[in-house]
Design a protein around this motif. Structure first.
Motif, PDB file in Angstrom:
ATOM      1  N   LEU A   1      22.995   7.057 -26.003  1.00  0.00           N
ATOM      2  CA  LEU A   1      21.608   6.851 -25.593  1.00  0.00           C
ATOM      3  C   LEU A   1      20.708   7.969 -26.109  1.00  0.00           C
ATOM      4  N   GLY A   2      21.181   9.214 -25.996  1.00  0.00           N
ATOM      5  CA  GLY A   2      20.391  10.339 -26.496  1.00  0.00           C
ATOM      6  C   GLY A   2      20.159  10.269 -27.993  1.00  0.00           C
ATOM      7  N   LEU A   3      21.199   9.884 -28.751  1.00  0.00           N
ATOM      8  CA  LEU A   3      21.047   9.761 -30.200  1.00  0.00           C
ATOM      9  C   LEU A   3      20.111   8.616 -30.569  1.00  0.00           C
TER      10      LEU A   3
ATOM     11  N   PHE B   1      14.614   9.790 -23.413  1.00  0.00           N
ATOM     12  CA  PHE B   1      16.030   9.461 -23.588  1.00  0.00           C
ATOM     13  C   PHE B   1      16.861  10.560 -24.251  1.00  0.00           C
ATOM     14  N   GLY B   2      16.222  11.443 -25.011  1.00  0.00           N
ATOM     15  CA  GLY B   2      16.980  12.457 -25.750  1.00  0.00           C
ATOM     16  C   GLY B   2      17.739  13.412 -24.854  1.00  0.00           C
ATOM     17  N   SER B   3      17.205  13.647 -23.641  1.00  0.00           N
ATOM     18  CA  SER B   3      17.852  14.597 -22.740  1.00  0.00           C
ATOM     19  C   SER B   3      19.159  14.070 -22.172  1.00  0.00           C
ATOM     20  N   ALA B   4      19.520  12.815 -22.473  1.00  0.00           N
ATOM     21  CA  ALA B   4      20.787  12.276 -21.979  1.00  0.00           C
ATOM     22  C   ALA B   4      21.984  12.870 -22.711  1.00  0.00           C
TER      23      ALA B   4
ATOM     24  N   VAL C   1      22.396  17.699 -35.049  1.00  0.00           N
ATOM     25  CA  VAL C   1      21.384  16.895 -35.725  1.00  0.00           C
ATOM     26  C   VAL C   1      20.061  16.915 -34.969  1.00  0.00           C
ATOM     27  N   THR C   2      20.111  16.930 -33.628  1.00  0.00           N
ATOM     28  CA  THR C   2      18.863  16.940 -32.875  1.00  0.00           C
ATOM     29  C   THR C   2      18.176  18.298 -32.951  1.00  0.00           C
TER      30      THR C   2
ATOM     31  N   VAL D   1      25.546   9.705 -37.382  1.00  0.00           N
ATOM     32  CA  VAL D   1      26.318  10.321 -36.297  1.00  0.00           C
ATOM     33  C   VAL D   1      26.535   9.322 -35.168  1.00  0.00           C
ATOM     34  N   LEU D   2      25.528   8.496 -34.892  1.00  0.00           N
ATOM     35  CA  LEU D   2      25.657   7.484 -33.847  1.00  0.00           C
ATOM     36  C   LEU D   2      26.759   6.481 -34.188  1.00  0.00           C
TER      37      LEU D   2
END
Length: 445
Positions: free
Chosen positions: A81-83, A124-127, A22-23, A191-192
């Motif tokens: 957290l990334g989502l 935060f996305g890189s988590a 999704v990302t 998805v989260l």
């Protein structure tokens, strides 16, 4: 726990696949519509490109922090957290651009708010990506691990194809060019929720380390981002299992100017700049060459098509050409940049969609060979004890290319498009010369 019996159910693998998909799809869908949105807002092309820079810098700086934190706080928490970072960022980006497009705020304010909201993703996305990989690595047997990691990470490659393909279909009545932002925000929320409900809480006591990835702005913006590249690296480098706890402590500090790495890092740096410039320019090139500056809504389709052609060409190189032709790292890097030099000429001279798409696909085919060649070459140049440090340096090299170079490329293009093409050609030829004169020939198979 007996590692030989560790395996992941298919339902969990599918969920992890969706976290990554999704990302990647959302980011490439955004790339398809942003040149058109910038034109609507009457924002100079270079400022549209610069709106991504702060996010890319934050991603590169914070990705190692989140990767380490997943070992203490748990991988599921870092995926969530990334989502959340992606969903909140994407939703706020869409809202800022919506208010700009309907005249509630001026274009400059809209793009500044977009950049601020985008920075939430960089923060935060890189988590999520390293947490997904570490979750898989710690819950699969050695025999199944490479296949499982390749399957999960292949979602990035698939996402780079799906995002541009879906973007024109998501330009819906009432939402217009903001449609992809709304759709992928909703998809991330779904998805989260599934992640929270269906993935069991994980205990970080099982070892596993995820790769530190670059921000997913292209089909191959990081050499470990797609499953195709993972498969290519497995062929070029060999899928080697390392006991990090036993080897990391034996390694001295690996320096950037280490003679073993010098040629590979120079090639990776120059080739990365070439790729980021092309990706930064291609959307605006299509607006100009197809005469769509006065009807930018119509540009999302052609831009999406060209980006999709590039993603498919990248996957073809990494899934097909490297294994089939048994290319080594130096050969893959050399041939890849040769194709980039040829494809750039096609893009520079192309006046219609077919010519530009063909040129971009040839360039992407070249980058699909170059990226795993450069990554594997840098890895093979050092000892097993230095693999972690080498991977970190390679990740930094790749991430740095997307901080300012796309904006520089757009600035050059706006002043003289031939200047932009000349810089890309110079970078490609420089990498070719490094391969020819600075790297050893590979032994014949």
């Amino acid at each position: 726990m007996d590692e030989a019996n560790v395996q992941l159910p298919r339902s969990r693998m599918a969920l992890l696949f969706m976290v990554m998909l999704v990302t990647a799809a959302g980011n490439t869908a955004m790339q398809s519509v942003m040149p058109s949105i910038g034109t609507h807002l009457h924002i100079a092309d270079v400022w549209v490109s610069l709106a991504y820079s702060w996010s890319a810098l934050l991603w590169m700086l914070l990705a190692p922090f989140w990767a380490r934190r997943s070992d203490r706080r748990g991988r599921k928490a870092m995926m969530a957290l990334g989502l959340v970072g992606f969903a909140v960022s994407f939703g706020l980006c869409g809202a800022a651009l919506h208010f700009g497009l309907n005249g509630t705020i001026d274009g400059l304010t809209a793009i500044l708010l977009f950049a601020a909201a985008r920075s939430l993703y960089g923060t935060f996305g890189s988590a999520a990506p390293p947490a997904v990989q570490a979750y898989v690595a710690s819950r699969t047997s050695r025999a199944e691990r490479t296949q499982a990691l390749s399957m999960v990470s292949s979602s990035f490659g698939l996402g780079t194809v799906l995002g541009p393909a879906l973007a024109p279909l998501l330009i819906l009545p009432g939402l217009g060019l903001i449609g992809p932002f709304a759709a992928f925000t909703l998809a991330a929320v779904v998805v989260l929720v599934l992640l929270r409900l269906r993935l069991p809480d994980d205990d970080p006591r099982f070892s596993g380390r995820g790769e530190i990835l670059g921000e997913p702005m292209s089909a191959s913006s990081n050499p470990r981002m797609g499953g195709a590249t993972q498969a290519a690296d497995d062929h070029l480098h060999g899928a080697v299992e390392l006991d990090h706890h036993s080897v990391d402590s034996k390694a001295g500090r690996l320096r950037w100017l280490d003679p073993r790495l010098r040629a590979w890092l120079a090639a990776g740096t120059l080739g990365g700049q070439a790729q980021s410039i092309l990706l930064g320019v291609v959307g605006f090139l299509l607006l100009d060459r197809l005469g769509l500056r006065h009807q930018p809504d119509a540009a999302a389709g052609p831009i999406g098509l060209v980006l999709m052609c590039g993603a498919v060409a990248t996957l073809l190189a990494q899934w097909g050409l490297i294994p089939m032709m048994k290319l080594g790292p130096r050969t893959s890097t050399l041939w890849g940049m040769g194709l980039v030099a040829i494809g750039t000429l096609g893009m520079a001279a192309g006046r219609d969609l077919h010519a530009i798409a063909t040129g971009f696909a040839i360039c992407s085919l070249g980058f699909g060979l170059f990226r795993p060649g450069f990554t594997s070459g840098a890895s093979l140049a050092v000892t097993p004890a230095e693999q972690g440090q080498s991977a970190g340096i390679v990740a930094a090299v790749n991430g740095s290319a997307y901080i300012i170079s796309p904006a520089i490329g757009v600035w050059l293009y706006n002043h003289s498009n031939w200047l932009a093409w000349g810089v890309v050609e110079l970078l490609a030829v420089s990498v070719i010369l490094i391969c020819v004169f600075g790297m050893r020939r590979e032994a014949a198979a």
